[in-house]
Design a protein around this motif. Structure first.
Motif, PDB file in Angstrom:
ATOM      1  N   GLY A  12       0.821  -1.195   0.000  1.00 56.96           N
ATOM      2  CA  GLY A  12       0.000   0.000   0.000  1.00 56.96           C
ATOM      3  C   GLY A  12       0.857   1.247   0.000  1.00 56.96           C
ATOM      4  O   GLY A  12       2.075   1.190  -0.225  1.00 56.96           O
ATOM      5  N   LYS A  13       0.225   2.382   0.290  1.00 56.13           N
ATOM      6  CA  LYS A  13       0.952   3.654   0.266  1.00 56.13           C
ATOM      7  C   LYS A  13       2.024   3.721   1.353  1.00 56.13           C
ATOM      8  O   LYS A  13       3.084   4.302   1.150  1.00 56.13           O
ATOM      9  CB  LYS A  13      -0.025   4.821   0.457  1.00 56.13           C
ATOM     10  N   ALA A  14       1.740   3.130   2.517  1.00 56.30           N
ATOM     11  CA  ALA A  14       2.652   3.301   3.653  1.00 56.30           C
ATOM     12  C   ALA A  14       3.159   1.994   4.250  1.00 56.30           C
ATOM     13  O   ALA A  14       4.010   2.026   5.141  1.00 56.30           O
ATOM     14  CB  ALA A  14       1.955   4.108   4.754  1.00 56.30           C
ATOM     15  N   LYS A  15       2.659   0.851   3.751  1.00 60.29           N
ATOM     16  CA  LYS A  15       3.048  -0.430   4.348  1.00 60.29           C
ATOM     17  C   LYS A  15       3.164  -1.525   3.293  1.00 60.29           C
ATOM     18  O   LYS A  15       2.573  -1.428   2.219  1.00 60.29           O
ATOM     19  CB  LYS A  15       2.021  -0.856   5.402  1.00 60.29           C
ATOM     20  N   LYS A  30       6.716   1.450   5.788  1.00 62.52           N
ATOM     21  CA  LYS A  30       7.642   2.125   4.875  1.00 62.52           C
ATOM     22  C   LYS A  30       7.897   3.562   5.330  1.00 62.52           C
ATOM     23  O   LYS A  30       7.155   4.115   6.145  1.00 62.52           O
ATOM     24  CB  LYS A  30       7.062   2.138   3.455  1.00 62.52           C
ATOM     25  N   ASP A  31       8.911   4.166   4.736  1.00 65.05           N
ATOM     26  CA  ASP A  31       9.205   5.579   5.000  1.00 65.05           C
ATOM     27  C   ASP A  31       8.419   6.504   4.075  1.00 65.05           C
ATOM     28  O   ASP A  31       8.513   7.727   4.189  1.00 65.05           O
ATOM     29  CB  ASP A  31      10.704   5.857   4.839  1.00 65.05           C
ATOM     30  N   ASP A  32       7.644   5.929   3.161  1.00 66.75           N
ATOM     31  CA  ASP A  32       6.862   6.736   2.229  1.00 66.75           C
ATOM     32  C   ASP A  32       5.768   7.500   2.967  1.00 66.75           C
ATOM     33  O   ASP A  32       5.157   6.987   3.907  1.00 66.75           O
ATOM     34  CB  ASP A  32       6.209   5.853   1.160  1.00 66.75           C
ATOM     35  N   VAL A  33       5.510   8.707   2.506  1.00 64.60           N
ATOM     36  CA  VAL A  33       4.410   9.511   3.044  1.00 64.60           C
ATOM     37  C   VAL A  33       3.646  10.093   1.872  1.00 64.60           C
ATOM     38  O   VAL A  33       4.237  10.564   0.905  1.00 64.60           O
ATOM     39  CB  VAL A  33       4.919  10.634   3.987  1.00 64.60           C
ATOM     40  N   THR A  34       2.324   9.997   1.943  1.00 64.21           N
ATOM     41  CA  THR A  34       1.490  10.501   0.860  1.00 64.21           C
ATOM     42  C   THR A  34       0.383  11.377   1.419  1.00 64.21           C
ATOM     43  O   THR A  34       0.042  11.307   2.602  1.00 64.21           O
ATOM     44  CB  THR A  34       0.844   9.349   0.062  1.00 64.21           C
ATOM     45  N   ALA A  35      -0.192  12.181   0.539  1.00 62.22           N
ATOM     46  CA  ALA A  35      -1.342  13.010   0.910  1.00 62.22           C
ATOM     47  C   ALA A  35      -2.199  13.222  -0.336  1.00 62.22           C
ATOM     48  O   ALA A  35      -1.729  13.052  -1.465  1.00 62.22           O
ATOM     49  CB  ALA A  35      -0.886  14.349   1.472  1.00 62.22           C
ATOM     50  N   PHE A  36      -3.465  13.568  -0.083  1.00 69.38           N
ATOM     51  CA  PHE A  36      -4.410  13.855  -1.172  1.00 69.38           C
ATOM     52  C   PHE A  36      -4.519  12.676  -2.131  1.00 69.38           C
ATOM     53  O   PHE A  36      -4.352  12.802  -3.343  1.00 69.38           O
ATOM     54  CB  PHE A  36      -3.998  15.135  -1.906  1.00 69.38           C
TER      55      PHE A  36
END
Length: 235
Positions: A12-15, A30-36
């Motif tokens: 997914g976006k963060a895991k 994960k180290d990824d960070v998302t928004a919107f």
């Protein structure tokens, strides 16, 4: 541990989710960070291990108060072992104060304390942008049975009591948050995460954000705020 040797089941976006055995999975933050809905995206070193630490802490906290979770045990800084659940395709949102999309939807100002917590649902579907969905539609589409829907609300409000009480003692306001649940051997378990990525936390005195709004609104350094939240809750 090198988790890449395990079979990845989902990203997914963060895991990332890996198969651990027939009954359990590894949840890797994960180290990824998302928004919107993924329009804005970055990778910020250290974010994953902070969210994993906060999630395991809160999962253990609510478990002690009678909320069953998928958490089994820690694995490493970024990962824990969890029961393999069938995720219910709903996001359960609890609001204690007005903020974010709620303000835009209803034309109200940010920061109003709601008389009673509000429980809302959104359809868990990235391709549709996780649209809001009402209880009648949930039942009409047979997404879950009525007793399951009632249990989700019951658990969400109980979690709200537990977290609000704990955070108030730390001078932190629990503004709103998103929960996910899954089924495991016909039992409903709290799943996914509880972290500054999925919650709004405000300092009670300054109303400053200690959550992902810092990134969404470019209000400061995300790691600094997440680390401050860690310090404030003494973990």
């Amino acid at each position: 541990m090198n988790i890449e040797k395990f079979e990845m089941l989902y990203e997914g976006k963060a895991k990332k989710i890996f198969k651990y055995n027939d009954e359990e999975v590894i949840i890797y933050f994960k180290d990824d960070v998302t928004a919107f809905n993924g329009i804005k995206k970055d990778s910020i070193s250290g974010k994953g291990k902070i969210n994993k630490k906060i999630t395991t802490f809160f999962f253990e906290l609510v478990e002690k108060e009678g909320i069953p979770t998928q958490f089994v045990k820690d694995l490493d800084e970024n990962s824990f072992i969890a029961k393999k659940v069938e995720i219910i395709p709903l996001e359960v949102i609890v609001r204690n104060y007005t903020a974010g999309s709620f303000c835009k939807r209803y034309g109200v100002e940010k920061g109003i304390k709601l008389e009673n917590p509000i429980v809302e649902f959104s359809l868990k579907d990235d391709s549709l942008g996780d649209p809001m969905i009402c209880e009648n539609v949930i039942l009409s589409l047979n997404l879950v049975e009525k007793d399951v829907l009632e249990k989700l609300k019951e658990y969400a409000l109980k979690i709200n009591e537990i977290l609000s009480k704990f955070l108030t003692e730390k001078n932190i306001i629990l503004v709103d948050y998103k929960l996910e649940f899954g089924k495991y051997n016909d039992k409903i378990l709290l799943a996914d995460e509880i972290s500054p990525d999925t919650c709004r936390f405000w300092d009670k005195d300054t109303m400053d954000s200690l959550d992902k709004d810092v990134y969404r609104e470019e209000k400061g350094d995300l790691i600094d705020k997440y680390t401050e939240f860690l310090r404030r809750i003494d973990i």
